[in-house]
Design an enzyme around this catalytic site. Structure first.
Site, mmCIF file in Angstrom:
data_model
loop_
_atom_site.group_PDB
_atom_site.id
_atom_site.type_symbol
_atom_site.label_atom_id
_atom_site.label_comp_id
_atom_site.label_asym_id
_atom_site.label_seq_id
_atom_site.Cartn_x
_atom_site.Cartn_y
_atom_site.Cartn_z
ATOM 1 C CB THR A 106 37.513 41.454 44.355
ATOM 2 O OG1 THR A 106 37.755 42.767 44.409
ATOM 3 C CG2 THR A 106 36.512 41.108 43.876
ATOM 4 C CD GLU A 107 40.859 44.424 49.964
ATOM 5 O OE1 GLU A 107 41.898 43.512 50.041
ATOM 6 O OE2 GLU A 107 41.136 45.331 50.587
ATOM 7 C CG ASN A 108 34.938 44.246 47.536
ATOM 8 O OD1 ASN A 108 36.354 43.817 46.413
ATOM 9 N ND2 ASN A 108 33.959 45.274 46.953
ATOM 10 C CB SER A 125 36.988 37.958 51.429
ATOM 11 O OG SER A 125 37.454 38.528 50.236
#
Lengths: 224, 223
Positions: free
Chosen positions: A57-59, A99
């Site tokens: 997940t990008e976060n 990320s």
């Protein structure tokens, strides 16, 4: 690869869950995968725990687990859509620059994105309608589009007004150029190849009808 | 200069000047330094440029700062959300400027600022609206866009724990922009849930070393 018709013509198009299940089946064991916000998150429901697929997940997390419920909800642990999620054994946290370095640097095997339009060349439009009153918001869409080793799009093949979403040239503002590898839709699955759009599978429609409705030349059989 | 433990959030944000560029951590509400933003509202600095992933949620935090008319410009990746009505209204009324930056480019421009990089070529956004007017170059057959660092005057971030040196540990995905923003501003202000004695954080687990941190304030509820 050769074209196959998974359903006889006349049988209905695939539901969103059918498409998600199809994508889940095509993700190789052990892949690192990012699922975009919206429809692509459905793919997670169809990934078997034994498939060993690791969700990014990008976060800032790898090995993200399913959505959190009840006591599991932790405001410090959300997915890219800001929905509370859980962590699986072997999870890792990292900051935003790492990320996106992971993404841009080509370390993710597959990302699955929604789209307004995909062009026959693999251009992707999925961030902005271009409407004059729309507030532009891109998030991580452009980074994902150009970063993953393979970009899969999940969408309906036709918009609600009947216009094709697989087009010769995108009319919406682009997210990335020539970045899409495969398009999963309710009526067919397509590979974007250097020779053109190749049909992998159809669902209840013949290839010549599909080509007519899209107004695009379609390749069948092995593109190589 | 080692980090100063502040009495309260008002003490922590003292001295922010009008016209400052303020880096605000958080991804949605995870890692959002709400107590520091509330203190900045009380402090009164105006004509601010705010750099953050989003442009405020609901009516609190960043949304409240915007509603007070204190923000001239927002640099973010994703302003439009289901609950971003404060920003939406100001933007449509022409009362706030917006620079939309792809999320990874936003993070990397902050990282570059903290790392002393003058500019960098990035493939993200090449050939799109967001690259218009920017210098481009083809490198190894791929189009890249020249991107410049984003330096802050002040960074407001949220972490889980700090020691007396200002060494920080975050928690889960609330880490998000904190570590890069901590490197990219002249004055770095951190709200934490707990402070511990110097030496109580295993050095192997420090995420943001105290060299980047100027002020720390413990906030009871992480509000």
């Amino acid at each position: 690869m050769s074209h196959t018709s998974s359903r006889a013509p006349g049988q209905g198009p695939l539901s969103k869950h059918d498409i998600a299940a199809l994508i889940a089946r095509d993700i190789p064991h052990g892949s690192y995968v990012n699922l975009g916000i919206g429809q692509p998150t459905l793919v997670a429901d169809h990934l078997s725990p034994t498939a060993g697929v690791v969700l990014h997940t990008e976060n800032g997390m790898l090995n993200m687990g399913p959505a959190a419920h009840g006591d599991e909800i932790d405001p410090d642990l959300t997915n890219a859509g800001k929905v509370p999620v859980t962590e699986l054994p072997g999870a890792a946290y990292f900051h935003h620059a790492d990320s996106f370095a992971m993404m841009r640097g080509g370390h993710l095997d597959i990302c699955v994105l929604g789209a307004f339009q995909v062009s026959a060349r693999g251009d992707l439009a999925n961030w902005h309608t271009g409407a004059p009153d729309a507030i532009p918001a891109v998030g991580g869409a452009m980074d994902l589009a150009i970063g993953a080793k393979q970009v899969f799009v999940m969408m309906d093949l036709f918009a609600r007004d009947g216009t094709p979403k697989l087009v010769s040239e995108c009319s919406y503002p682009l997210t990335g150029l020539a970045c899409v590898n495969r398009v999963y839709t309710d009526l067919a699955v397509f590979d974007i190849t250097e020779h053109g759009v190749s049909v992998r599978q159809t669902f209840g429609i013949e290839v010549h009808d599909l080509a007519d409705r899209l107004g695009l030349p379609l390749l069948t059989g092995s593109p190589r | 200069m080692t980090a100063r433990l502040c009495a309260d959030a008002d003490d922590a944000v003292a001295g922010v000047r009008d016209g400052s560029t303020v880096l605000v951590g958080g991804f949605g509400m995870a890692g959002m330094p709400v107590a520091l933003i509330d203190a900045l509202i009380r402090q009164g600095a105006k004509d601010l440029t705010v750099v953050s992933n989003n442009a405020g949620n609901g009516d609190t935090g960043l949304a409240a700062l915007l509603a007070e008319g204190r923000v001239r410009k927002v640099i973010c990746s994703f302003p439009r959300q289901a609950d971003s009505w404060v920003f939406d209204g100001l933007y449509r009324a022409g009362k706030v400027e917006l620079e939309v930056v792809p999320q990874g480019t936003l993070a990397e421009r902050l990282r570059a600022a903290g790392a002393g990089i003058g500019a960098f070529f990035c493939p993200t956004g090449a050939g799109t609206l967001l690259a218009e007017g920017k210098e481009t170059r083809e490198i190894n057959g791929r189009l890249h866009v020249l991107e410049y660092p984003i330096n802050g005057d002040v960074a407001l971030i949220s972490a889980h724990r700090a020691d007396g040196m200002g060494n920080l540990v975050y928690r889960k995905t609330a880490r998000n922009f904190g570590p890069v923003m901590a490197t990219a501003a002249t004055t770095v202000v951190v709200q934490v849930r707990e402070t511990v004695e110097t030496g109580a954080i295993d050095p192997e687990t420090v995420v943001t070393p105290g060299i980047y941190v100027d002020r720390v304030v413990k906030v009871a509820d992480h509000a």
